[in-house]
Write an enzyme that holds these catalytic residues in place. Structure first.
Site, PDB file in Angstrom:
ATOM      1  N   ARG A  56      12.671  42.804 -31.453  1.00  0.00           N
ATOM      2  CA  ARG A  56      12.633  41.928 -31.976  1.00  0.00           C
ATOM      3  C   ARG A  56      14.347  40.918 -31.832  1.00  0.00           C
ATOM      4  O   ARG A  56      14.683  39.478 -31.532  1.00  0.00           O
ATOM      5  CB  ARG A  56      13.065  41.593 -33.709  1.00  0.00           C
ATOM      6  CG  ARG A  56      13.420  40.955 -34.302  1.00  0.00           C
ATOM      7  CD  ARG A  56      14.269  40.978 -35.554  1.00  0.00           C
ATOM      8  NE  ARG A  56      14.504  42.285 -36.491  1.00  0.00           N
ATOM      9  CZ  ARG A  56      15.041  43.425 -36.886  1.00  0.00           C
ATOM     10  NH1 ARG A  56      16.567  43.070 -35.705  1.00  0.00           N
ATOM     11  NH2 ARG A  56      14.554  44.603 -37.521  1.00  0.00           N
ATOM     12  N   TYR A 108      10.687  14.516 -38.578  1.00  0.00           N
ATOM     13  CA  TYR A 108       8.813  14.967 -38.364  1.00  0.00           C
ATOM     14  C   TYR A 108       9.128  15.439 -40.285  1.00  0.00           C
ATOM     15  O   TYR A 108      10.264  15.837 -40.415  1.00  0.00           O
ATOM     16  CB  TYR A 108       9.140  16.468 -37.637  1.00  0.00           C
ATOM     17  CG  TYR A 108       8.345  17.539 -37.612  1.00  0.00           C
ATOM     18  CD1 TYR A 108       7.018  16.892 -37.230  1.00  0.00           C
ATOM     19  CD2 TYR A 108       8.049  18.322 -38.899  1.00  0.00           C
ATOM     20  CE1 TYR A 108       5.915  17.793 -37.366  1.00  0.00           C
ATOM     21  CE2 TYR A 108       7.475  19.036 -38.674  1.00  0.00           C
ATOM     22  CZ  TYR A 108       6.030  18.805 -38.565  1.00  0.00           C
ATOM     23  OH  TYR A 108       5.023  19.626 -38.181  1.00  0.00           O
ATOM     24  N   ASP A 180      16.576  16.945 -32.034  1.00  0.00           N
ATOM     25  CA  ASP A 180      14.781  17.325 -31.347  1.00  0.00           C
ATOM     26  C   ASP A 180      14.545  16.645 -30.448  1.00  0.00           C
ATOM     27  O   ASP A 180      14.018  15.743 -30.835  1.00  0.00           O
ATOM     28  CB  ASP A 180      14.079  17.467 -32.727  1.00  0.00           C
ATOM     29  CG  ASP A 180      12.455  16.869 -32.675  1.00  0.00           C
ATOM     30  OD1 ASP A 180      12.116  17.594 -32.266  1.00  0.00           O
ATOM     31  OD2 ASP A 180      12.768  18.033 -34.269  1.00  0.00           O
ATOM     32  N   LYS A 205       4.386  21.377 -28.768  1.00  0.00           N
ATOM     33  CA  LYS A 205       3.476  19.962 -28.671  1.00  0.00           C
ATOM     34  C   LYS A 205       3.873  20.285 -26.932  1.00  0.00           C
ATOM     35  O   LYS A 205       2.740  20.935 -26.214  1.00  0.00           O
ATOM     36  CB  LYS A 205       4.249  19.470 -29.219  1.00  0.00           C
ATOM     37  CG  LYS A 205       4.483  19.696 -30.280  1.00  0.00           C
ATOM     38  CD  LYS A 205       3.573  19.486 -31.656  1.00  0.00           C
ATOM     39  CE  LYS A 205       4.015  20.019 -32.957  1.00  0.00           C
ATOM     40  NZ  LYS A 205       4.716  19.626 -33.110  1.00  0.00           N
TER      41      LYS A 205
HETATM   42  C1  LIG Z   1       5.503  19.681 -34.781  1.00  0.00           C
HETATM   43  C2  LIG Z   1       6.968  19.235 -34.844  1.00  0.00           C
HETATM   44  C3  LIG Z   1       8.061  19.715 -35.161  1.00  0.00           C
HETATM   45  C4  LIG Z   1       8.238  21.552 -36.211  1.00  0.00           C
HETATM   46  O1  LIG Z   1       7.086  21.818 -35.165  1.00  0.00           O
HETATM   47  P1  LIG Z   1       6.085  23.440 -35.306  1.00  0.00           P
HETATM   48  O2  LIG Z   1       6.453  24.268 -34.382  1.00  0.00           O
HETATM   49  O3  LIG Z   1       5.731  23.086 -35.804  1.00  0.00           O
HETATM   50  O4  LIG Z   1       7.272  24.686 -36.895  1.00  0.00           O
HETATM   51  C5  LIG Z   1       9.504  19.562 -35.485  1.00  0.00           C
HETATM   52  N1  LIG Z   1       9.895  18.546 -34.646  1.00  0.00           N
HETATM   53  C6  LIG Z   1       8.965  17.520 -33.884  1.00  0.00           C
HETATM   54  C7  LIG Z   1       8.988  16.465 -33.180  1.00  0.00           C
HETATM   55  C8  LIG Z   1       7.468  18.014 -34.238  1.00  0.00           C
HETATM   56  O5  LIG Z   1       6.779  17.123 -33.959  1.00  0.00           O
END
Ligand SMILES: *Cc1c(COP(=O)(O)O)cnc(C)c1O
Length: 390
Positions: A56, A108, A180, A205
């Site tokens: 961890r 998001y 982000d 992504k």
């Molecule tokens: C998908 C996404 C998230 C969340 O991420 P997960 O891996 O699904 O928990 C946060 N910000 C953006 C812009 C996203 O596209």
């Protein structure tokens, strides 16, 4: 303890993507980082180990990924998490009850849900503002504001936040700027270089890029933030397994190649869509008609693969997303394959309808994640679906 990471600064992006954070395996010389599928590490004596005690806290496969993505973002420390939302959860755990956050309103859906349904209940306060409007950001800041949160370009309205200006505002307010960077990726935009304190990713992504794992990443430059994030990562424990780290590490090797193709395809498709009689409006920062195109050219080196389009009627949006053949109807984005989605009922269903309307997210808006297929095939697919949708 956290290990600072200094990558050879003379190396360019594509080279770093392939090599940063990775060394030949000391046991066999394996060129590719092994999957260290273990929960623990042998200790040669009391207090004698090779720097690893329990998985961890640290794992060599995870460390390779953390260093690789940190190097791509121009950061010194990376922290991997089990998902993008777990990464956000860790960042917000840097705050304390009573602290205030100013966030862009068009973030998001899951990030908005975590803030308003989990953190608000636990004592953080949030104000959501139009992130395209610097004055709105400034007006929302209070003496209790500890963190400013921005996503750019936003999902799905493709709005931009001026990162350099917001970083100045955050500095004046002694608040952290958290960005982000999931949509643009470090290939097209590097928030730390524009003054952000923390960069966050859903590696699910583009960074992984093959739609076969879920993960998150936080990158920082500051030693004090790294120390606190390492504490949260270990103390809350939302770490990814080594196999998912290995998949993401394989993904980032081709990030530069993939992003160039996503971007080239999306530019062609966005331009083509603006001329299509069945499309009312196209949202893509690479279009000169985008209200913030000039800012996009200034803070990004490309525009990426995400496009939203307004089809004017819910029935047409539904018919369109059900008729594409190469574009699969699915949640998520950023994989090599093209996807189509309906934000109002899918990714943003958890955002209250009145808030969706306020940000222009109508029930007839459709979102494309343009893949790396041959663009002529993608255009033909979109065309037949638009025509069939009436
Ligand atoms: C998908 C996404 C998230 C969340 O991420 P997960 O891996 O699904 O928990 C946060 N910000 C953006 C812009 C996203 O596209």
């Amino acid at each position: 303890m956290t290990k600072a990471f200094a990558e050879d600064a003379s190396r360019r992006f594509g080279t770093r993507a392939v090599h940063a954070g990775q060394v030949p395996d000391p046991l066999a010389g394996a060129v590719m980082t092994p999957i260290y599928q273990t929960s623990t590490y042998v200790q040669e004596g009391l207090g004698l180990n090779k720097g690893y005690e329990y998985a961890r806290t640290s794992n060599p496969t995870r460390e390779a990924l953390e260093r690789n993505i940190a190097a791509l973002e121009g950061g010194r420390y990376g922290f991997a998490f089990a998902s993008g939302l777990a990464a956000l959860d860790a960042v917000l755990k840097l705050l304390s009850a009573g602290d205030h956050v100013v966030s862009g309103e068009n973030v998001y859906g899951g990030s908005h849900r975590q803030m308003t349904h989990i953190w608000a209940r636990l004592g953080l306060a949030f104000t959501f503002v139009d992130a395209t409007d610097q004055d709105a950001f400034a007006a929302a800041v209070t003496p209790r504001t500890k963190l400013i949160y921005a996503e750019t370009p936003t999902n799905p309205m493709m709005q931009l936040c001026d990162l350099a200006a917001t970083a100045q505002l955050a500095r004046r307010a002694s608040a952290l700027l958290v960005v982000d960077n999931t949509f643009a990726t470090p290939y097209f935009q590097r928030p730390l270089e524009l003054g952000a304190d923390i960069v966050l990713h859903s590696t699910t992504k583009y960074l992984n890029g093959h739609s076969d794992m879920v993960g998150g990443m936080v990158v920082v430059n500051r030693d004090d933030l790294a120390e606190r994030l390492a504490f949260v990562q270990n103390g809350s424990g939302a770490v990814p397994g080594p196999f998912d780290c290995w998949l993401a590490l394989r993904g980032t090797k081709t990030l530069a190649l993939r992003m160039r193709q996503h971007d080239a395809n999306a530019r062609r498709i966005a331009e083509w869509l603006t001329r299509h009689p069945k499309v009312e409006r196209v949202y893509y920062p690479g279009l000169p008609s985008h209200p913030q195109h000039e800012l996009a050219c200034r803070q990004m080196t490309g525009f990426g693969g995400m496009i939203s389009l307004e089809l004017g009627a819910v029935a047409r949006a539904r018919a369109f997303v059900e008729r594409t053949r190469i574009f699969s109807l699915a949640e998520s984005l950023g994989g090599v394959e093209s996807l189509v989605g309906h934000p109002a009922s899918m990714t943003h269903a958890s955002v209250p309808p009145e808030r969706r309307r306020a940000m222009g997210l109508t029930d007839s808006l459709v979102r494309l994640s343009v893949g790396i297929e041959d663009v002529e095939d993608l255009i033909a697919d979109l065309d037949q679906a638009l025509v069939a949708a009436g």
